[in-house]
Design a protein around this motif. Structure first.
Motif, short mmCIF file in Angstrom:
data_model
loop_
_atom_site.label_atom_id
_atom_site.label_comp_id
_atom_site.label_asym_id
_atom_site.label_seq_id
_atom_site.Cartn_x
_atom_site.Cartn_y
_atom_site.Cartn_z
N PHE A 1 0.82 -1.27 -0.21
CA PHE A 1 -0.04 0.08 0.00
C PHE A 1 0.83 1.15 -0.23
O PHE A 1 1.88 1.32 0.85
N LEU A 2 0.65 2.14 -0.87
CA LEU A 2 1.32 3.38 -0.91
C LEU A 2 0.31 4.59 -0.93
O LEU A 2 -0.68 4.74 -1.62
N VAL A 3 0.49 5.63 0.19
CA VAL A 3 -0.30 6.62 0.23
C VAL A 3 0.66 7.83 0.14
O VAL A 3 1.49 7.96 0.91
N VAL A 4 0.01 8.83 -0.66
CA VAL A 4 0.77 9.98 -0.55
C VAL A 4 -0.11 10.95 0.00
O VAL A 4 -1.07 11.57 -0.61
N ASP B 1 8.64 3.51 -8.87
CA ASP B 1 9.34 2.49 -9.32
C ASP B 1 9.70 1.42 -8.34
O ASP B 1 9.62 0.12 -8.51
N LEU B 2 10.03 1.74 -7.29
CA LEU B 2 10.43 1.16 -6.18
C LEU B 2 9.40 0.05 -5.48
O LEU B 2 9.57 -0.99 -4.98
N THR B 3 8.12 0.77 -5.77
CA THR B 3 7.06 0.02 -5.21
C THR B 3 6.10 -0.53 -6.14
O THR B 3 4.84 -0.39 -6.20
N SER B 4 6.53 -0.86 -7.28
CA SER B 4 5.77 -1.33 -8.37
C SER B 4 4.90 -2.44 -8.26
O SER B 4 4.02 -2.87 -8.85
N ASN B 5 5.27 -3.37 -7.09
CA ASN B 5 4.49 -4.73 -6.77
C ASN B 5 3.35 -4.20 -5.88
O ASN B 5 2.74 -5.14 -5.44
N ARG B 6 3.09 -2.99 -5.51
CA ARG B 6 1.84 -2.73 -4.58
C ARG B 6 0.55 -2.90 -5.25
O ARG B 6 0.43 -3.26 -6.51
N GLU B 7 -0.31 -3.35 -4.43
CA GLU B 7 -1.52 -3.60 -4.78
C GLU B 7 -2.76 -2.46 -4.72
O GLU B 7 -3.70 -2.56 -5.29
#
Length: 486
Positions: A224-227, A247-253
């Motif tokens: 999970f990525l939150v900005v 790019d570093l969190t390209s596998n996030r859902e």
């Protein structure tokens, strides 16, 4: 045996800890330690707070519901209702990517923390056994790279620390969920230690990428990525950093972006950070900057010059209904000078801006939250993330560089359902900035005066061109064309 130094001998003989009272206290302490101890009350034995039914209907875990109830919340705000509903499916699984725009103070932080923490709890329940890191018999201080499952990126240190504090409050009844706050201005070693076994990392872009490049942090398993404050993140020039994090969190859902405003150009840039270039993004827009802040009373005072503005500010700060206030300055120099002037005038005031070291900024923010400081003089960047419900007034001594920053400024008051006041001081030369603010917010700011401090001047007349032709519409050729003609 070496003879004792006379001064040390005297100090030891006369020290209160060696007197008869100290010996009696030691005997009492020993007796108290020897007495049978009362059973220790644990979290499980303590009465649990009620679970708010409105939040329970959103599919949140019981541990989070207890925390929400302990914080005194019974009903979700509109942004929480819609965001959590879209972020989680009916069965509590991961939902859609989100771009959420809602005014400051509307509960955006809980709107993304609750669904992220809820999914982390489900993942923990499905895989309760975590692989041990490092050799427990190795006494050397070695840390394996941290591998968080969730990442929240914030533009400023203060905002990141505030989000981390809110997350810690929400996991008070959870087990196995650790929160780490990673910001610039702090020691690397302490932050690397804090990262160990962290499930959720709240960070600023620079320090996050530094730790990743040094091998102390791996982001390939982030789900999970939150900005947060996405408009400020992109506006401050973090586009390259966001692209690297993407790019570093390209596998996030799942990806979620929250902000008080989303200008069209910011939306286009944000789409580049979302998964699949924003093809499956759900947009939620509630209480936009163009909608009036019903609980914030706004006033505009015209001033003839800087001295006049200072007199108006002094008059307002002496009002008896002011609990705590933030005075916004345009520059760091103005921030320091104004705070010093207020201190000399007898006010409890301190400055806060980006040029200060992190330790000093933390101490001053803590003093504000604890009520030891009444007035905080701050710049726009440093004030992001300040969430103090007792702030009753916001003063715009220096106008913001951009009209949308006005929304973030006045959002520091009127929080948690309280009433607030936003007062703007402007010189006549600032008339265009005032028009830009009113155009952006789509509302007029009521003009007021203070008896005895009325402005003596008036609006600057518009510049007119030479007779016979309109100003700025000259028929003379372009300088490059004139050069070619010659």
């Amino acid at each position: 045996m070496k003879p004792r130094h006379p001064a040390r001998a005297h100090a030891k003989a006369t020290h209160p800890a060696d007197g008869p009272r100290a010996r009696d206290a030691s005997r009492e302490a020993f007796a108290e330690r020897s007495a049978p101890r009362r059973p220790r009350v644990t979290h499980e034995e303590a009465p649990l707070p009620p679970k708010p039914e409105a939040f329970a209907a959103l599919g949140l875990a019981d541990e989070l519901l207890y925390a929400v109830g302990a914080l005194g919340y019974s009903e979700p705000t509109p942004v929480q209702q819609q965001s959590i509903g879209h972020a989680l499916n009916a069965d509590g699984e991961i939902g859609a990517d989100l771009m959420v725009s809602s005014q400051t103070g509307s509960g955006k932080t809980a709107a993304f923390l609750l669904p992220v923490l809820n999914t982390l709890l489900r993942a923990k329940a499905e895989n309760p056994m975590a692989a041990p890191r490092g050799n427990p018999n190795d006494r050397r201080r070695r840390f394996a790279p941290a591998i968080p499952l969730a990442l929240i990126v914030c533009p400023t240190r203060e905002l990141a620390q505030q989000v981390a504090r809110d997350a810690i409050e929400l996991v008070r009844f959870c087990r196995g969920i650790r929160i780490a706050s990673i910001t610039g201005g702090s020691a690397y070693g302490a932050q690397i230690a804090q990262l160990q076994n962290a499930s959720l990392v709240v960070a600023t872009p620079g320090r996050l990428l530094d730790l990743e490049s040094s091998g102390s942090l791996q982001l390939d398993q982030v789900r999970f990525l939150v900005v947060d404050e996405a408009d400020r993140m992109l506006d401050l020039g973090f586009a390259d950093e966001l692209a690297a994090i993407n790019d570093l969190t390209s596998n996030r859902e799942q990806t979620m972006m929250f902000s008080a405003t989303f200008a069209p150009n910011i939306q286009r840039l944000a789409m580049r950070v979302m998964r699949d270039e924003g093809a499956h993004v759900k947009k939620v827009e509630i209480n936009t900057a163009q909608e009036a802040h019903a609980n914030i009373e706004q006033h505009l005072y015209w001033a003839d010059n800087l001295r006049h503005k200072r007199e108006l500010l002094d008059h307002w700060l002496r009002a008896p209904d002011i609990e705590q206030a933030i005075v916004f300055a345009s520059t760091q120099i103005q921030c320091d000078e104004l705070a010093l002037d207020l201190q000399e005038a007898g006010f409890s005031a301190v400055a806060l801006h980006g040029a200060m070291n992190q330790g000093l900024r933390n101490r001053r923010l803590k003093a504000l939250r604890d009520g030891h400081v009444q007035i905080l003089v701050a710049t726009d960047v440093a004030a992001r993330g300040i969430d103090v419900p007792s702030i009753s007034h916001v003063f715009n001594f220096g106008l913001p560089m951009k009209a949308e920053d006005y929304t973030h400024r006045i959002g520091r008051t009127g929080r948690a359902g309280r009433q607030g006041s936003a007062v703007t001081f402007a010189e006549w030369r600032d008339e265009r900035k005032i028009r830009d603010i009113q155009y952006f917010t789509k509302q007029d700011i009521a003009v007021a005066t203070v008896p005895g401090l009325e402005p003596k001047g008036g609006p600057i007349p518009k510049r007119k061109g030479p007779p016979g032709r309109k100003f700025g519409n000259s028929k003379r050729p372009h300088p490059a064309r004139r050069a070619k003609a010659y």
